[in-house]
Design a protein around this motif. Sequence first.
Motif, PDB file in Angstrom:
ATOM      1  N   MET A 102       1.227 -72.600 -30.774  1.00  9.39           N
ATOM      2  CA  MET A 102       0.041 -73.282 -30.240  1.00  9.39           C
ATOM      3  C   MET A 102       0.337 -73.901 -28.878  1.00  9.39           C
ATOM      4  N   LYS A 103      -0.626 -73.804 -27.963  1.00 12.16           N
ATOM      5  CA  LYS A 103      -0.456 -74.324 -26.609  1.00 12.16           C
ATOM      6  C   LYS A 103      -1.810 -74.782 -26.069  1.00 12.16           C
ATOM      7  N   ILE A 104      -1.854 -76.009 -25.546  1.00 12.11           N
ATOM      8  CA  ILE A 104      -3.089 -76.540 -24.994  1.00 12.11           C
ATOM      9  C   ILE A 104      -3.107 -76.309 -23.489  1.00 12.11           C
ATOM     10  N   SER A 105      -4.286 -76.024 -22.947  1.00  5.97           N
ATOM     11  CA  SER A 105      -4.419 -75.852 -21.502  1.00  5.97           C
ATOM     12  C   SER A 105      -4.779 -77.198 -20.863  1.00  5.97           C
ATOM     13  N   VAL A 106      -4.772 -77.238 -19.543  1.00  2.00           N
ATOM     14  CA  VAL A 106      -5.056 -78.480 -18.820  1.00  2.00           C
ATOM     15  C   VAL A 106      -6.460 -78.986 -19.108  1.00  2.00           C
ATOM     16  N   ASP A 107      -7.419 -78.074 -19.248  1.00  2.00           N
ATOM     17  CA  ASP A 107      -8.822 -78.463 -19.411  1.00  2.00           C
ATOM     18  C   ASP A 107      -9.235 -78.685 -20.863  1.00  2.00           C
ATOM     19  N   ASP A 108      -8.386 -78.341 -21.824  1.00  3.62           N
ATOM     20  CA  ASP A 108      -8.746 -78.492 -23.244  1.00  3.62           C
ATOM     21  C   ASP A 108      -8.758 -79.962 -23.653  1.00  3.62           C
ATOM     22  N   ASN A 109      -9.551 -80.249 -24.695  1.00  2.00           N
ATOM     23  CA  ASN A 109      -9.628 -81.605 -25.243  1.00  2.00           C
ATOM     24  C   ASN A 109      -8.438 -81.839 -26.175  1.00  2.00           C
ATOM     25  N   LEU A 110      -7.640 -82.846 -25.887  1.00  2.00           N
ATOM     26  CA  LEU A 110      -6.415 -83.091 -26.663  1.00  2.00           C
ATOM     27  C   LEU A 110      -6.716 -83.473 -28.111  1.00  2.00           C
ATOM     28  N   LYS A 111      -7.752 -84.271 -28.336  1.00  2.00           N
ATOM     29  CA  LYS A 111      -8.057 -84.708 -29.706  1.00  2.00           C
ATOM     30  C   LYS A 111      -8.502 -83.531 -30.577  1.00  2.00           C
ATOM     31  N   GLU A 112      -9.298 -82.634 -30.009  1.00  2.00           N
ATOM     32  CA  GLU A 112      -9.716 -81.444 -30.759  1.00  2.00           C
ATOM     33  C   GLU A 112      -8.512 -80.555 -31.063  1.00  2.00           C
ATOM     34  N   PHE A 113      -7.626 -80.436 -30.094  1.00  2.00           N
ATOM     35  CA  PHE A 113      -6.407 -79.651 -30.293  1.00  2.00           C
ATOM     36  C   PHE A 113      -5.556 -80.263 -31.404  1.00  2.00           C
ATOM     37  N   ASN A 114      -5.426 -81.597 -31.387  1.00  2.00           N
ATOM     38  CA  ASN A 114      -4.611 -82.279 -32.399  1.00  2.00           C
ATOM     39  C   ASN A 114      -5.193 -82.154 -33.796  1.00  2.00           C
ATOM     40  N   LEU A 115      -6.518 -82.125 -33.905  1.00  2.00           N
ATOM     41  CA  LEU A 115      -7.156 -81.950 -35.212  1.00  2.00           C
ATOM     42  C   LEU A 115      -6.769 -80.605 -35.826  1.00  2.00           C
ATOM     43  N   LYS A 116      -6.801 -79.553 -35.011  1.00  2.00           N
ATOM     44  CA  LYS A 116      -6.404 -78.222 -35.488  1.00  2.00           C
ATOM     45  C   LYS A 116      -4.916 -78.209 -35.842  1.00  2.00           C
ATOM     46  N   TYR A 117      -4.119 -78.891 -35.013  1.00  2.00           N
ATOM     47  CA  TYR A 117      -2.665 -78.945 -35.246  1.00  2.00           C
ATOM     48  C   TYR A 117      -2.363 -79.647 -36.579  1.00  2.00           C
ATOM     49  N   LEU A 118      -3.013 -80.787 -36.804  1.00  2.00           N
ATOM     50  CA  LEU A 118      -2.781 -81.545 -38.039  1.00  2.00           C
ATOM     51  C   LEU A 118      -3.316 -80.820 -39.270  1.00  2.00           C
ATOM     52  N   GLU A 119      -4.412 -80.082 -39.088  1.00  5.55           N
ATOM     53  CA  GLU A 119      -4.988 -79.320 -40.210  1.00  5.55           C
ATOM     54  C   GLU A 119      -3.989 -78.288 -40.710  1.00  5.55           C
ATOM     55  N   LEU A 120      -3.354 -77.572 -39.788  1.00  4.53           N
ATOM     56  CA  LEU A 120      -2.337 -76.594 -40.175  1.00  4.53           C
ATOM     57  C   LEU A 120      -1.086 -77.292 -40.709  1.00  4.53           C
ATOM     58  N   TYR A 121      -0.674 -78.354 -40.040  1.00  2.00           N
ATOM     59  CA  TYR A 121       0.524 -79.086 -40.443  1.00  2.00           C
ATOM     60  C   TYR A 121       0.379 -79.666 -41.853  1.00  2.00           C
ATOM     61  N   GLY A 122      -0.847 -80.102 -42.199  1.00  2.00           N
ATOM     62  CA  GLY A 122      -1.099 -80.691 -43.515  1.00  2.00           C
ATOM     63  C   GLY A 122      -1.010 -79.696 -44.660  1.00  2.00           C
ATOM     64  N   LYS A 123      -1.079 -78.393 -44.360  1.00  2.00           N
ATOM     65  CA  LYS A 123      -0.991 -77.374 -45.409  1.00  2.00           C
ATOM     66  C   LYS A 123       0.446 -77.095 -45.834  1.00  2.00           C
ATOM     67  N   LEU A 124       1.404 -77.639 -45.097  1.00  6.13           N
ATOM     68  CA  LEU A 124       2.814 -77.419 -45.419  1.00  6.13           C
ATOM     69  C   LEU A 124       3.321 -78.467 -46.392  1.00  6.13           C
ATOM     70  N   SER A 125       4.301 -78.084 -47.190  1.00  8.44           N
ATOM     71  CA  SER A 125       4.937 -79.041 -48.099  1.00  8.44           C
ATOM     72  C   SER A 125       5.891 -79.934 -47.301  1.00  8.44           C
ATOM     73  N   ILE A 126       6.433 -80.960 -47.963  1.00  9.27           N
ATOM     74  CA  ILE A 126       7.330 -81.895 -47.284  1.00  9.27           C
ATOM     75  C   ILE A 126       8.551 -81.168 -46.715  1.00  9.27           C
ATOM     76  N   SER A 127       9.131 -80.269 -47.511  1.00 12.79           N
ATOM     77  CA  SER A 127      10.314 -79.537 -47.041  1.00 12.79           C
ATOM     78  C   SER A 127       9.961 -78.560 -45.926  1.00 12.79           C
ATOM     79  N   GLU A 128       8.788 -77.941 -46.007  1.00 15.02           N
ATOM     80  CA  GLU A 128       8.367 -76.975 -44.976  1.00 15.02           C
ATOM     81  C   GLU A 128       8.069 -77.668 -43.647  1.00 15.02           C
TER      82      GLU A 128
END
Length: 253
Positions: A93-119
């Motif tokens: 995943m990579k954000i561009s200069v013009d992208d909204n950081l909060k929207e990007f972080n929401l997608k990042y956390l959504e994927l991150y939340g699907k992983l187990s503690i060890s993963e």
Amino acid sequence: MEEFIKMNFLSSMLQNIIHINDENHDEETWYIQMKAFKDMHKISEGEEHYRYCAMTVQDEITYPSLEQMKEYILKAYSMDVSPEDIIDQLKDMKISVDDNLKEFNLKYLELYGKLSISEKLAITYKDYLNSIEYKHQAYKGVWLAGKMEIPKAIEIAERHEDFVIKNRQKMEVKRKYNPNPSDQKNFNSKYKTKNFSTNPLKTKSKIKVNACYCCGESGHLKAECPEFIRQEYLRYKELVEKLDQSKKDSLNF
């Protein structure tokens, strides 16, 4: 003894259920009858249920494997991809200069939340840093804070990005309601005194006062200049590499 008698009784009852073999493939009828048999005799899911199902099928059927159970879990929790694919996706995943950081972080956390503690251990704050490298102030804030968990890194990044946005808004308001004195002077000399003998070279030099100090173009300040941001990022990146190298050298020493 009671368990043995019960099993013999239920085995005899299975004779009334259609059997699946090479000549008979009526799986739908078999399913309906087996479900009724299970409900009538209060047979629980699991090995007991599997054992009675196996008695009515000619070919050997195997108990669910670890891989099959994994696929079931993925479907049950609406995970269309495996944890390995999610980890690869997060690292890419990579954000561009013009992208909204909060929207990007929401997608990042959504994927991150699907992983187990060890993963989740496979994703470090450096992976997140790489994904926001084009957001200069957010990158700088996370890098200066040092090693931390992903949610904390995201919180710091958004805090610095909010500061940049508020600063930009203040500058826009200031330019709107408090014009540059040199601009006001030019306006007065042009429309009030009607003095058209102004030296064009001097006028040109005054216009350059409002231009970017980095690239020389008008329309933005140095802090918002893409070229300045790129140069600053390269300097920080070079500094990080030097620090990492010095750490490795000290460890080798």
